[in-house]
Design a protein around this motif. Structure first.
Motif, PDB file in Angstrom:
ATOM      1  N   HIS A   1       0.838  -1.195   0.000  1.00  0.00           N
ATOM      2  CA  HIS A   1       0.000   0.000   0.000  1.00  0.00           C
ATOM      3  C   HIS A   1       0.873   1.246   0.000  1.00  0.00           C
ATOM      4  CE1 HIS A   1      -3.718  -2.243   0.718  1.00  0.00           C
ATOM      5  NE2 HIS A   1      -3.032  -2.972   1.588  1.00  0.00           N
ATOM      6  N   ASP A   2       0.362   2.261  -0.587  1.00  0.00           N
ATOM      7  CA  ASP A   2       1.055   3.552  -0.625  1.00  0.00           C
ATOM      8  C   ASP A   2       0.678   4.309   0.653  1.00  0.00           C
ATOM      9  OD1 ASP A   2       2.392   5.824  -1.263  1.00  0.00           O
ATOM     10  OD2 ASP A   2       0.908   6.513  -2.734  1.00  0.00           O
ATOM     11  N   ILE A   3       1.584   4.333   1.630  1.00  0.00           N
ATOM     12  CA  ILE A   3       1.330   4.992   2.900  1.00  0.00           C
ATOM     13  C   ILE A   3       1.822   6.429   2.762  1.00  0.00           C
ATOM     14  CG2 ILE A   3       1.663   4.904   5.398  1.00  0.00           C
ATOM     15  CD1 ILE A   3       0.293   2.431   4.244  1.00  0.00           C
ATOM     16  N   ARG A   4       0.865   7.379   2.727  1.00  0.00           N
ATOM     17  CA  ARG A   4       1.210   8.779   2.430  1.00  0.00           C
ATOM     18  C   ARG A   4       1.068   9.664   3.646  1.00  0.00           C
ATOM     19  NH1 ARG A   4      -2.859   9.108  -2.536  1.00  0.00           N
ATOM     20  NH2 ARG A   4      -3.921   7.709  -1.083  1.00  0.00           N
TER      21      ARG A   4
END
Length: 393
Positions: free
Chosen positions: A387-390
């Motif tokens: 997942h793209d943890i932003r």
């Protein structure tokens, strides 16, 4: 003249806590507990377990088994020594439709000797054996030392005049003019003969101790135990210093959570230090004190109102690896508080006592068709996309 009624001395005691024949291996206990929940109408896959265990590493396998059988890692309701964090009822109740609390103090056990209190630490070299539970041992050690000191500093003897005497150090005597504020207090009123004015007067005074003539009742008690009085300087009282012959007055030694554990035990410390297995006795007493306190907190609070709840307390028995057998843990049920969402049932208006609770657990199947495959779940996590943890903008 108006007679003022005297106030009765109301004493508290602990109930008998049986172990033999009631210990259930954890791999068998947890599925039985899960099936007990279902038998009472708890929703399958919606039961949120919580545990109140000590933090020792040997409590890990019971936690893993709770995770496998209930399908979720249990909430943490505990502090060191098996103390309940009753302020966590609300958060726990919010995490599931139905709720389970499992609380246990723990003690080590050696099946080869039958002795309690120690555990072989597998992650320490040289086969190190240490206390289990270390926190309970730490709390009761100062009292054990005081008791062992008193055993050797209190003497019984028969005088040349035929008097039966007990000689005790002044530091153990609760004088009216100088009462003991910290330490072991000898209950002379249960040992010595009082005069016609109901005063306890010494038969002799020494440099750092006093001698008193014992009562006929105490003398008969020793005779019944097979005691033979010695003349001359006499001999230490030893194991004849029974639990009902002394008490403790103490500034509590513990800090933080340890104080609560010590408060649970201090009243019953004479029973603990005179027991053949002090750590076992202390764990049993702590379980009983915590169960009563926690049930009261549940009934007076509203966290579990309208929910299914089982609060079950008992004893975890830790067994080290030996003779090729792995380390394992057994559970001894003590008592349970049960409340149901739909309707209060007559049999649950009072807590379930030990024998009744054990029978209810053993009536359940030890097979759990809903048991989770933890290895498979971890595999799915490892194979899931990244997942793209932003950072929030």
């Amino acid at each position: 003249m108006t007679n003022t009624p005297s106030t009765a001395c109301i004493e508290r005691d602990v109930a008998p806590f049986k172990v033999r024949g009631l210990a259930i291996p954890y791999p068998e206990f947890v599925p039985r507990l899960y099936n007990l929940c279902l038998s009472l109408g708890f929703k399958r896959h919606f039961v949120m377990p919580s545990r109140a265990f000590c933090s020792d590493e040997n409590q890990g396998f019971p936690i893993i088994l709770l995770s496998k059988h209930f399908g979720v890692f249990p909430f943490d309701h505990g502090r060191v020594g098996g103390i309940m964090a009753v302020d966590r009822h609300g958060p726990h109740a919010h995490h599931g439709e139905d709720s389970l609390i499992l609380q246990a103090s723990h003690v080590g056990y050696d099946p080869t000797t039958g002795l309690y209190g120690t555990y072989k630490r597998p992650l320490l070299e040289r086969n190190v054996i240490s206390p289990s539970c270390g926190k309970i041992t730490l709390v009761i050690e100062p009292y054990l030392r005081q008791y062992q000191f008193a055993q050797q500093r209190i003497f019984l003897r028969r005088s040349e005049k035929g008097q039966y005497l007990i000689k005790a150090r002044d530091s153990l005597i609760d004088f009216s003019s100088k009462p003991i504020t910290d330490g072991l207090v000898l209950r002379l009123d249960r040992i010595v003969k009082a005069d016609e004015n109901n005063r306890i007067v010494p038969a002799a005074t020494h440099t750092t101790s006093h001698s008193y003539e014992v009562s006929e009742h105490f003398r008969n008690r020793l005779y019944a135990a097979g005691y033979q009085w010695q003349e001359g300087s006499g001999e230490p009282i030893g194991n004849h210093l029974a639990a009902d012959l002394f008490s403790f007055r103490e500034e509590l030694h513990g800090t933080d959570e340890s104080i609560h554990l010590e408060r649970n035990l201090i009243e019953f410390m004479p029973q603990i230090v005179t027991h053949k297995s002090p750590q076992l006795k202390a764990a049993q007493i702590n379980i009983q004190m915590e169960f009563a306190r926690t049930v009261e907190s549940i009934r007076q609070g509203g966290a579990y109102e309208g929910k299914n709840l089982i609060y079950l307390a008992g004893l975890n028995i830790d067994i080290s690896a030996f003779d090729g057998n792995p380390e394992t843990t057994y559970f001894v049920p003590w008592a349970a508080h049960i409340q149901l969402r739909e309707k209060a049932r007559q049999e649950f208006l009072h807590p379930l006592e030990q024998d009744e609770l054990f029978a209810m657990l053993m009536a359940q199947s030890k097979e759990n068709v809903d048991m989770a495959d933890i290895k498979e779940q971890i595999g799915r996590m490892l194979n899931s996309p990244l997942h793209d943890i932003r950072t929030p903008q």
